[in-house]
Design a protein around this motif. Structure first.
Motif, PDB file in Angstrom:
ATOM      1  N   MET A   1       0.811  -1.214   0.000  1.00 39.96           N
ATOM      2  CA  MET A   1       0.000   0.000   0.000  1.00 39.96           C
ATOM      3  C   MET A   1       0.851   1.274   0.000  1.00 39.96           C
ATOM      4  O   MET A   1       0.348   2.353  -0.276  1.00 39.96           O
ATOM      5  N   ILE A   2       2.156   1.169   0.295  1.00 38.43           N
ATOM      6  CA  ILE A   2       3.029   2.343   0.227  1.00 38.43           C
ATOM      7  C   ILE A   2       3.914   2.314  -1.013  1.00 38.43           C
ATOM      8  O   ILE A   2       4.756   3.176  -1.200  1.00 38.43           O
ATOM      9  N   ALA A   3       3.712   1.306  -1.881  1.00 35.33           N
ATOM     10  CA  ALA A   3       4.664   1.072  -2.962  1.00 35.33           C
ATOM     11  C   ALA A   3       4.401   1.901  -4.201  1.00 35.33           C
ATOM     12  O   ALA A   3       5.248   1.957  -5.087  1.00 35.33           O
ATOM     13  N   LYS A   4       3.253   2.562  -4.291  1.00 34.58           N
ATOM     14  CA  LYS A   4       2.925   3.204  -5.560  1.00 34.58           C
ATOM     15  C   LYS A   4       2.118   4.478  -5.339  1.00 34.58           C
ATOM     16  O   LYS A   4       1.376   4.596  -4.379  1.00 34.58           O
ATOM     17  N   GLY A   5       2.311   5.405  -6.254  1.00 36.15           N
ATOM     18  CA  GLY A   5       1.466   6.592  -6.294  1.00 36.15           C
ATOM     19  C   GLY A   5       1.736   7.667  -5.276  1.00 36.15           C
ATOM     20  O   GLY A   5       1.440   8.833  -5.524  1.00 36.15           O
ATOM     21  N   LEU A   6       2.282   7.316  -4.116  1.00 37.97           N
ATOM     22  CA  LEU A   6       2.483   8.305  -3.061  1.00 37.97           C
ATOM     23  C   LEU A   6       3.685   9.186  -3.380  1.00 37.97           C
ATOM     24  O   LEU A   6       4.697   8.720  -3.891  1.00 37.97           O
ATOM     25  N   ASP A   7       3.557  10.471  -3.049  1.00 38.33           N
ATOM     26  CA  ASP A   7       4.594  11.445  -3.380  1.00 38.33           C
ATOM     27  C   ASP A   7       5.050  12.138  -2.100  1.00 38.33           C
ATOM     28  O   ASP A   7       4.336  12.958  -1.539  1.00 38.33           O
ATOM     29  N   PHE A   8       6.247  11.788  -1.630  1.00 38.95           N
ATOM     30  CA  PHE A   8       6.828  12.399  -0.437  1.00 38.95           C
ATOM     31  C   PHE A   8       8.142  13.073  -0.852  1.00 38.95           C
ATOM     32  O   PHE A   8       9.154  12.389  -1.078  1.00 38.95           O
ATOM     33  N   PRO A   9       8.168  14.400  -0.972  1.00 43.25           N
ATOM     34  CA  PRO A   9       9.350  15.094  -1.488  1.00 43.25           C
ATOM     35  C   PRO A   9      10.619  14.864  -0.683  1.00 43.25           C
ATOM     36  O   PRO A   9      11.722  14.958  -1.227  1.00 43.25           O
ATOM     37  N   ASN A  10      10.485  14.563   0.618  1.00 41.05           N
ATOM     38  CA  ASN A  10      11.676  14.444   1.461  1.00 41.05           C
ATOM     39  C   ASN A  10      12.235  13.022   1.525  1.00 41.05           C
ATOM     40  O   ASN A  10      13.221  12.768   2.208  1.00 41.05           O
ATOM     41  N   VAL A  11      11.601  12.086   0.806  1.00 40.11           N
ATOM     42  CA  VAL A  11      12.092  10.701   0.801  1.00 40.11           C
ATOM     43  C   VAL A  11      13.201  10.567  -0.234  1.00 40.11           C
ATOM     44  O   VAL A  11      12.984  10.782  -1.430  1.00 40.11           O
ATOM     45  N   THR A  12      14.392  10.221   0.225  1.00 43.95           N
ATOM     46  CA  THR A  12      15.533  10.054  -0.686  1.00 43.95           C
ATOM     47  C   THR A  12      16.079   8.632  -0.675  1.00 43.95           C
ATOM     48  O   THR A  12      16.970   8.316  -1.467  1.00 43.95           O
ATOM     49  N   MET A  13      15.574   7.785   0.195  1.00 41.52           N
ATOM     50  CA  MET A  13      16.090   6.427   0.283  1.00 41.52           C
ATOM     51  C   MET A  13      14.940   5.434   0.422  1.00 41.52           C
ATOM     52  O   MET A  13      14.008   5.648   1.199  1.00 41.52           O
ATOM     53  N   VAL A  14      15.015   4.343  -0.354  1.00 42.47           N
ATOM     54  CA  VAL A  14      14.049   3.259  -0.274  1.00 42.47           C
ATOM     55  C   VAL A  14      14.823   1.960  -0.089  1.00 42.47           C
ATOM     56  O   VAL A  14      15.804   1.709  -0.795  1.00 42.47           O
ATOM     57  N   GLY A  15      14.369   1.158   0.857  1.00 43.30           N
ATOM     58  CA  GLY A  15      14.944  -0.165   1.057  1.00 43.30           C
ATOM     59  C   GLY A  15      13.913  -1.233   0.782  1.00 43.30           C
ATOM     60  O   GLY A  15      12.826  -1.216   1.369  1.00 43.30           O
ATOM     61  N   ILE A  16      14.228  -2.136  -0.144  1.00 48.48           N
ATOM     62  CA  ILE A  16      13.353  -3.273  -0.442  1.00 48.48           C
ATOM     63  C   ILE A  16      13.945  -4.461   0.301  1.00 48.48           C
ATOM     64  O   ILE A  16      14.982  -5.001  -0.090  1.00 48.48           O
ATOM     65  N   VAL A  17      13.315  -4.837   1.388  1.00 44.84           N
ATOM     66  CA  VAL A  17      13.938  -5.750   2.346  1.00 44.84           C
ATOM     67  C   VAL A  17      14.006  -7.177   1.812  1.00 44.84           C
ATOM     68  O   VAL A  17      15.010  -7.863   1.995  1.00 44.84           O
ATOM     69  N   ALA A  18      12.958  -7.652   1.149  1.00 41.91           N
ATOM     70  CA  ALA A  18      12.927  -9.050   0.695  1.00 41.91           C
ATOM     71  C   ALA A  18      12.182  -9.140  -0.627  1.00 41.91           C
ATOM     72  O   ALA A  18      10.958  -9.305  -0.648  1.00 41.91           O
ATOM     73  N   ALA A  19      12.920  -9.029  -1.719  1.00 49.09           N
ATOM     74  CA  ALA A  19      12.296  -9.054  -3.039  1.00 49.09           C
ATOM     75  C   ALA A  19      11.827 -10.450  -3.431  1.00 49.09           C
ATOM     76  O   ALA A  19      10.907 -10.607  -4.235  1.00 49.09           O
ATOM     77  N   ASP A  20      12.437 -11.494  -2.872  1.00 46.50           N
ATOM     78  CA  ASP A  20      12.190 -12.852  -3.349  1.00 46.50           C
ATOM     79  C   ASP A  20      10.801 -13.372  -3.021  1.00 46.50           C
ATOM     80  O   ASP A  20      10.294 -14.259  -3.701  1.00 46.50           O
ATOM     81  N   ALA A  21      10.170 -12.843  -1.967  1.00 49.70           N
ATOM     82  CA  ALA A  21       8.839 -13.323  -1.591  1.00 49.70           C
ATOM     83  C   ALA A  21       7.852 -13.146  -2.734  1.00 49.70           C
ATOM     84  O   ALA A  21       6.941 -13.961  -2.919  1.00 49.70           O
ATOM     85  N   MET A  22       8.018 -12.098  -3.526  1.00 45.49           N
ATOM     86  CA  MET A  22       7.103 -11.843  -4.637  1.00 45.49           C
ATOM     87  C   MET A  22       7.393 -12.739  -5.833  1.00 45.49           C
ATOM     88  O   MET A  22       6.504 -13.083  -6.599  1.00 45.49           O
ATOM     89  N   LEU A  23       8.654 -13.128  -6.001  1.00 41.73           N
ATOM     90  CA  LEU A  23       9.051 -13.910  -7.169  1.00 41.73           C
ATOM     91  C   LEU A  23       8.671 -15.374  -7.054  1.00 41.73           C
ATOM     92  O   LEU A  23       8.581 -16.070  -8.065  1.00 41.73           O
TER      93      LEU A  23
END
Length: 747
Positions: A553-575
């Motif tokens: 629910m936080i992965a798309k569409g949201l616009d936060f100007p002060n966010v400069t870093m994103v961590g994707i903790v576990a990509a494999d669960a989706m694959l």
């Protein structure tokens, strides 16, 4: 005397046809109005008038009168009546079921009503107000009430407001009413969602060159009233501003617009943007509104008081007249599919509505669905592209981290060294960060290290998730909760261990490494209450939290100007999901969440943790290369004959006993085999027809079996889908059957 044809509100195929009723003298009726009618031995039922006729050809003694009307206006517009008939044909449901989509469910059975409030209205003429006020000085509270009303330009105040300002002064207000100085009356008040929401600047930003180019193609189509477009724009390219300008042009032409978003979490932000530009001309519709709010917003729309409606899937049925534009943001999302009866795809419904009403359809995404991009490739949709971010800001740098190497170095933490370093750098710079993990809870499952036993739900064939806050194991399918076992129920060992990662675990780890940094968690556990989505998003936007941890629910569409870093903790669960769309969904989620970083002046960084760094979806997402992924994924689907080259339909059977579900599924399989035997011209299109247990064999205490059909996607093959739908509608003893076409989940 005129007659009317009515569809009664009973969802059964035996009554899926019109019934003729006489219109009593003095009753004004027209198609689309909701009525009460006598029906069989039942005293009365609700229904919808679908046609008016002068003569019905039936003997008078067989015709009964309409009892009364539920509203004095048509609840279902003519264009929506037509749309309901098309949904009946394409979804193989009854017309009553299709018509239920057109208005709030609480209107059926009159389960919602208008809200009123008491208003005090000053009746004293301006010329004598000073004398009247002076005469009341011996009664200070009465004078205070009069003074409050006199200070209002309108000369009126709701009773609740008076009480808040002056305390309990009801006897004084009643005395003023008896003296004739005040008139008390009840008025309707509309319940407004997001009423106190902070608004952004209403000023128009300067358009970029690519926004002007896209609008140069889109606006003429809005003006002529035809066209279907796919807007492929990278994250941060300014698609929302294109939406706003296109909606404004439609409004200038006297037309209305619908804007669909996939997640309720995105609705408050989109409402905020549109209200900043359109004020009260913007309405909102989605399932998380209270029944009263949904009813009142629906009535505002139906009365023509708004120009644009923003909402989730069901807002495609908003009762707008003269629709000129329908926008579907993040069009790739599965939430636009409704698997429950009546089944529909909001994108297809929007396409039908646009054709019927002479409107433009605009699908938009940074990661379009395979089907939509393929349609654009063959000319069914006009492709519009926005390949760069606003002001040519760079796309975030994506670092793919091989967690196997981290494990080899002895790092068994949730976070890699690189992610921790990046997070510290971001926080030290005074910026905000987002950590994404597509699983709520603390641990994915709890297992015994001695014998391998995994704690599973007694009602569902799935492992239970550990939630540390409540110290319970919870099933995410049925909600059952059980205490955490101290010893293994199977072997008695005390070596119980938590495996996997959930949002709670990530939140705990952030607090361990950064104890003084305020965090915020956004998942289904923290957004259950009303307005929780909007509240959490606003808190993060105001900087009350430095790190947001959340699910998709936080992965798309949201616009936060002060966010400069994103961590994707576990990509494999989706694959690793057992679904032919797993790679597509993983690529879309990874690309979308990466796009939350660096959307303003400061550049962004993304840390993508995986045990499979060579996977083509991971590699394409790290480069933000949609076209490369599309070509490789389409080639794979062509070889395996998966949609969009075929369609997949299934009959899903659920029963208390597995034997019942299996028996009915096998009986349906025999019916389908006989169907294809009789229609040899269809058999050549069949790729596979199988009966089997579902991947998740039990959910909410029900055993699950399925019949799956994979068939080439040709118009003639809809006969097979219709046959499956007919089988699903056959009443069964102790077993439920559901027909799904290209279901959002194959579990």
């Amino acid at each position: 005397m005129p007659f009317c044809q009515v569809i009664v509100d009973i969802a059964h195929e035996d009554v899926d046809h019109v019934f003729t009723y006489r219109v009593p003298r003095g009753m004004a009726l027209c198609p689309g109005m909701r009525v009460h009618v006598p029906f069989g031995r039942i005293r009365r039922v609700e229904g919808i008038v679908v046609e008016m006729v002068e003569d019905c050809g039936l003997p008078p003694e067989r015709i009964r009168d309409v009892t009364d009307t539920l509203e004095d206006y048509p609840a279902v517009l003519p264009s929506l009546l037509t749309l309901a008939r098309k949904i009946k044909e394409t979804s193989f449901c009854t017309l009553a079921q299709a018509l239920r989509l057109m208005f709030p469910a609480q209107m059926r059975g009159e389960r919602v009503s208008n809200r009123t409030q008491e208003i005090a209205v000053l009746t004293v003429e301006p010329a004598v107000r000073a004398q009247v006020l002076a005469a009341q000085q011996r009664a200070p509270k009465r004078a205070a009430v009069l003074r409050a009303l006199m200070e209002e330009p309108s000369g009126e105040l709701p009773w609740e407001t008076i009480r808040e300002r002056l305390g309990d002064c009801r006897p004084m207000l009643n005395m003023l009413a008896r003296q004739g100085f005040v008139r008390l009356e009840r008025r309707e008040v509309l319940r407004r969602p997001y009423g106190a929401m902070e608004r952004l600047s209403g000023q128009d930003p300067e358009l970029t060159a690519q926004q002007r180019e896209v609008l140069g193609s889109l606006l003429p189509a809005v003006e002529r009233g035809s066209g279907a477009f796919l807007l492929y724009g990278v994250t941060g390219s300014g698609k929302t501003e294109v939406f706003i300008r296109a909606v404004r042009r439609a409004a200038q032409l006297g037309k209305t617009a619908i804007v669909l978003v996939p997640e309720i979490a995105l609705t408050p932000q989109m409402v905020m943007w549109f209200r900043s530009r359109f004020g009260e001309d913007a309405a909102v519709l989605h399932s998380r509104l209270s029944p009263g709010e949904r009813y009142d917003e629906w009535r505002r729309i139906r009365r023509g008081e708004v120009r644009v409606v923003i909402g989730a899937r069901s807002a495609v049925f908003a009762p707008l007249e003269n629709v000129g534009l329908v926008i579907i943001d993040e069009e790739h999302e599965q939430s636009y599919l409704s698997d429950a009866a009546p089944r529909y795809d909001a994108r297809e419904v929007a396409r039908m509505r646009c054709r019927e009403e002479g409107a433009v359809l605009l699908l938009a995404s940074a990661t379009p669905s395979m089907r939509s991009f393929a349609m654009a490739g063959r000319g069914d949709l006009t492709l519009l592209e926005m390949p760069s971010r606003v002001k040519n800001r760079p796309m975030p740098d994506v670092h793919v981290i091989d967690m196997r190497e981290e494990l080899g170095r002895g790092n068994r933490s949730v976070f890699s060294g690189a992610l921790l370093t990046g997070l510290k750098k971001c926080l030290d710079a005074g910026r905000q960060a987002i950590l994404f993990v597509n699983r709520r809870g603390y641990a994915t499952f709890v297992s015994c290290r001695s014998c391998g036993y995994v704690v599973t739900c007694s009602q569902c064939d799935v492992s239970m998730t550990y939630h540390s806050g409540e110290n319970v194991l919870r099933c995410h399918y049925c909600g059952q909760e059980v205490p955490v076992p101290r010893v293994c129920p199977q072997c008695g060992s005390a070596y119980i261990k938590y495996f996997g990662v959930g949002t709670q675990r990530v939140e705990e780890e952030v607090r361990r490494f950064f104890p003084d940094v305020p965090t915020l968690r956004m998942d289904n556990d923290t957004t259950r209450t009303r307005d929780a989505h909007a509240t959490l998003i606003e808190r993060f936007r105001r900087g009350e939290a430095r790190v947001m941890i959340g699910t998709q629910m936080i992965a798309k569409g949201l616009d936060f100007p002060n966010v400069t870093m994103v961590g994707i903790v576990a990509a494999d669960a989706m694959l690793s999901l057992p679904d032919y769309r797993a790679a597509e969904r993983a690529f879309q989620l990874l690309t979308q969440v990466a796009g939350r970083a660096g959307r303003a002046q400061a550049p962004g960084e993304v840390f993508l943790q995986t045990y499979d760094p060579g996977n083509y979806a991971v590699q394409a997402a790290s480069r933000q290369d949609y076209r490369a992924f599309f070509e490789q994924e389409m080639a794979r689907r062509r070889r395996a004959l998966f949609p969009p080259y075929t369609l997949i339909a299934r009959l899903l059977y659920e029963a208390e006993e597995e034997e019942d579900a299996r028996r009915e599924a096998e009986a349906a399989m025999r019916q389908m085999e006989a169907f294809f035997e009789r229609r040899g011209y269809l058999r050549k299109y069949v790729v596979a027809l199988r009966v089997m247990a579902c991947p998740v064999k039990r959910i909410r205490g029900k055993s699950r079996w399925q019949v799956t059909l994979k068939i080439v996607d040709q118009p003639v093959c809809q006969e097979a889908v219709k046959k499956m739908s007919e089988i699903a509608q056959t009443p069964l003893e102790g077993c439920l059957c559901l027909c799904q076409v290209n279901p959002s989940s194959m579990m």
